[in-house]
Design a protein around this motif. Structure first.
Motif, short mmCIF file in Angstrom:
data_model
loop_
_atom_site.label_atom_id
_atom_site.label_comp_id
_atom_site.label_asym_id
_atom_site.label_seq_id
_atom_site.Cartn_x
_atom_site.Cartn_y
_atom_site.Cartn_z
N GLY A 160 -11.17 -29.04 41.81
CA GLY A 160 -10.31 -30.09 42.36
C GLY A 160 -11.00 -30.89 43.44
O GLY A 160 -11.12 -32.12 43.34
N PRO A 161 -11.47 -30.21 44.51
CA PRO A 161 -12.19 -30.96 45.55
C PRO A 161 -13.35 -31.77 44.99
O PRO A 161 -13.59 -32.90 45.44
N GLU A 162 -14.05 -31.23 44.00
CA GLU A 162 -15.21 -31.94 43.47
C GLU A 162 -14.78 -33.16 42.65
O GLU A 162 -15.24 -34.28 42.91
N LYS A 163 -13.90 -32.96 41.68
CA LYS A 163 -13.59 -34.05 40.75
C LYS A 163 -12.52 -35.01 41.28
O LYS A 163 -12.53 -36.19 40.97
N VAL A 164 -11.58 -34.48 42.06
CA VAL A 164 -10.49 -35.34 42.53
C VAL A 164 -10.82 -35.96 43.88
O VAL A 164 -10.61 -37.14 44.11
N ARG A 165 -11.38 -35.14 44.78
CA ARG A 165 -11.70 -35.65 46.12
C ARG A 165 -13.11 -36.22 46.20
O ARG A 165 -13.50 -36.77 47.21
N GLY A 166 -13.89 -36.02 45.14
CA GLY A 166 -15.23 -36.60 45.11
C GLY A 166 -16.23 -35.93 46.04
O GLY A 166 -17.21 -36.54 46.46
N MET A 167 -15.99 -34.64 46.39
CA MET A 167 -16.95 -33.94 47.23
C MET A 167 -18.17 -33.55 46.40
O MET A 167 -18.10 -33.46 45.18
N SER A 168 -19.30 -33.30 47.06
CA SER A 168 -20.47 -32.81 46.34
C SER A 168 -20.18 -31.39 45.87
O SER A 168 -19.31 -30.71 46.41
N LYS A 169 -20.92 -30.96 44.85
CA LYS A 169 -20.66 -29.64 44.28
C LYS A 169 -20.81 -28.55 45.35
O LYS A 169 -20.00 -27.62 45.41
N SER A 170 -21.84 -28.68 46.19
CA SER A 170 -22.07 -27.62 47.17
C SER A 170 -20.99 -27.62 48.26
O SER A 170 -20.52 -26.55 48.68
#
Lengths: 248, 217
Positions: A107-117
């Motif tokens: 969620g954080p990665e794909k929806v919020r656009g955070m980096s994977k790490s």
């Protein structure tokens, strides 16, 4: 006056001719824990699902921090708004092809656009909150039901929601696994999270709820603080429902 | 009747060249068909109604017409519109277009069979339709898509024999060339059947292995 986190006004939902919700109105304040009880078919789950628009209401409005939750606008706007609600399902619905950590990080990665790490670091933190740090790399099938549900809670928390919605989170669990999930929920409530919980766990309601709502036939039949509603329910429906529960 | 063993021995390496072309055509067409088919399958799962209609119409057309006519359309009719391929590529394109329609249906069915709770959970954390398809539903559908995709690949290899009519020098065409010179239909067509049978067996075996290697959850 402080705006309630959630304002629900005359929310209705019918499936064809079948009226499931009939003009339900409530407010939920910041940090409040509201527990919804009622027989199956009383509309509790539909009510919860209409809040984050997993179900499209037939009429009425839901406001989050004063802003109407819309069914119009771009797909991204709707999705962003929906992600302000954390939703925990009865059957966990974890993604079986991801590890526990990636279930929370996606969620954080794909929806919020955070980096994977960054997303994984955040996910590790949320898993710690639900005491699942030792199981980060396990797939859902390798986890017990209680552990899966705690991962599902962490997945919802990772979106930093304004409010957490729980739809009978312990109903699909073996009895010995119920408490670990309720304990996590209790910690959340004590930590100031705003929560709306549909459950049959009366002890949880008694201990944690600020307010209990009894639903019947798609309406709020009665509401009040748990110590009052449980001791002296006024409506005949609530009296009957609570009597059945204590006899079980 | 007597069997002409000499011509069989002599034909085996000649047909070998045909096998190579059959494999080339099949490999190219299956890769292109798979890519186009997955794209079409995703379109048929999209929220856009016109897009879904276009894909449905395409699938309907391919299913409703003989492959042989589709091959003729690509080889003989498209040049009238200024799109020209040589025999080999016309064959590859016709088989790819045909295969894509079936692959699209496999993708749609595979993704559609994933439990609804999965897309609800993804929706609830704010993922969008396209993200849910790509990251949540498709990866879970791969494994169960393997058997129907294998069937499709097998059909494709067998159907490639139709390309002999537009003079692609694949296995069937290679056999026909030998027959027209030596007039040995019994020996050569039997041999062709054997060649195809072995090809198909190998493909099914490979697919079985692949299926067992993909993870279950």
């Amino acid at each position: 006056m402080v705006t309630p986190v959630i304002q629900v006004q005359d929310l209705s939902k019918s499936f064809g001719d079948n009226s499931v919700l009939r003009r339900v109105s409530i407010n939920v304040d910041t940090g409040e824990t509201v527990v919804i009880i009622g027989a199956s078919g009383s509309g509790k789950t539909t009510f919860l699902r209409c809040l984050n628009r997993l179900e499209e209401p037939s009429a009425g409005t839901v406001r989050l921090d004063g802003n109407p939750v819309m069914n119009s606008g771009s797909e991204k706007q709707i999705a962003d708004q929906r992600s302000q609600f954390g939703f925990v399902f009865q059957r966990f619905n974890l993604f079986p092809h991801f590890s526990a950590l990636d279930n929370v990080a996606i969620g954080p990665e794909k929806v919020r656009g955070m980096s994977k790490s960054d997303a994984r670091a955040l996910a590790a933190n949320e898993l710690k909150r639900v005491h699942m740090s030792d199981h980060e790399m396990k797939r859902p099938v390798q986890l017990s039901g209680g552990q899966q549900q705690r991962v599902a809670i962490a997945r919802a928390l990772a979106m930093k929601p304004r409010v957490m919605l729980f739809d009978e989170p312990t109903s699909a669990l073996d009895p010995e696994l119920v408490q670990e999930v309720l304990d996590v929920m209790k910690e959340l409530a004590n930590g100031g999270m705003t929560m709306v919980v549909v459950t049959h766990e009366m002890n949880f309601a008694r201990e944690v709820a600020d307010r209990v709502i009894y639903m019947e036939n798609g309406r709020i039949a009665e509401e009040g603080p748990p110590e009052i509603l449980f001791r002296e329910p006024k409506s005949p429906g609530a009296q009957r429902f609570l009597r059945h529960l204590t006899h079980e | 009747m007597t069997i002409d063993w000499g011509i069989i021995i002599k034909s085996m390496p000649l047909l070998g060249h045909g096998v190579v072309v059959t494999l080339q055509v099949s490999a190219l067409a299956s890769v292109l068909g798979l890519a186009l088919g997955v794209a079409l399958g995703l379109c048929s799962l999209s929220h856009s109604r016109p897009l879904r209609w276009i894909v449905a119409g395409y699938v309907d057309f391919i299913r409703g017409t003989p492959l042989l006519i589709q091959i003729f359309l690509v080889f003989f009719a498209l040049p009238a519109l200024g799109i020209r391929f040589d025999e080999f590529w016309a064959g590859v394109v016709a088989l790819s277009l045909n295969s894509a329609a079936f692959v699209a249906e496999v993708v749609r069915g595979g993704v559609g069979s994933i439990e609804r709770g999965q897309s609800e959970a993804a929706t609830a954390i704010g993922m969008r339709h396209r993200q849910i398809l790509v990251y949540i539903l498709l990866p879970q559908a791969y494994r169960q898509m393997i058997p129907p995709l294998t069937n499709e690949l097998i059909s494709l290899v067998k159907n490639s024999s139709l390309l002999s009519v537009i003079s692609v020098y694949e296995l069937t065409r290679a056999g026909q060339a030998i027959i027209s010179v030596h007039f040995v239909p019994f020996e050569i067509y039997t041999l062709l059947a054997l060649y195809y049978y072995v090809l198909i067996k190998v493909l099914s075996w490979l697919s079985g292995r692949l299926e067992r290697r993909l993870p279950t959850w």
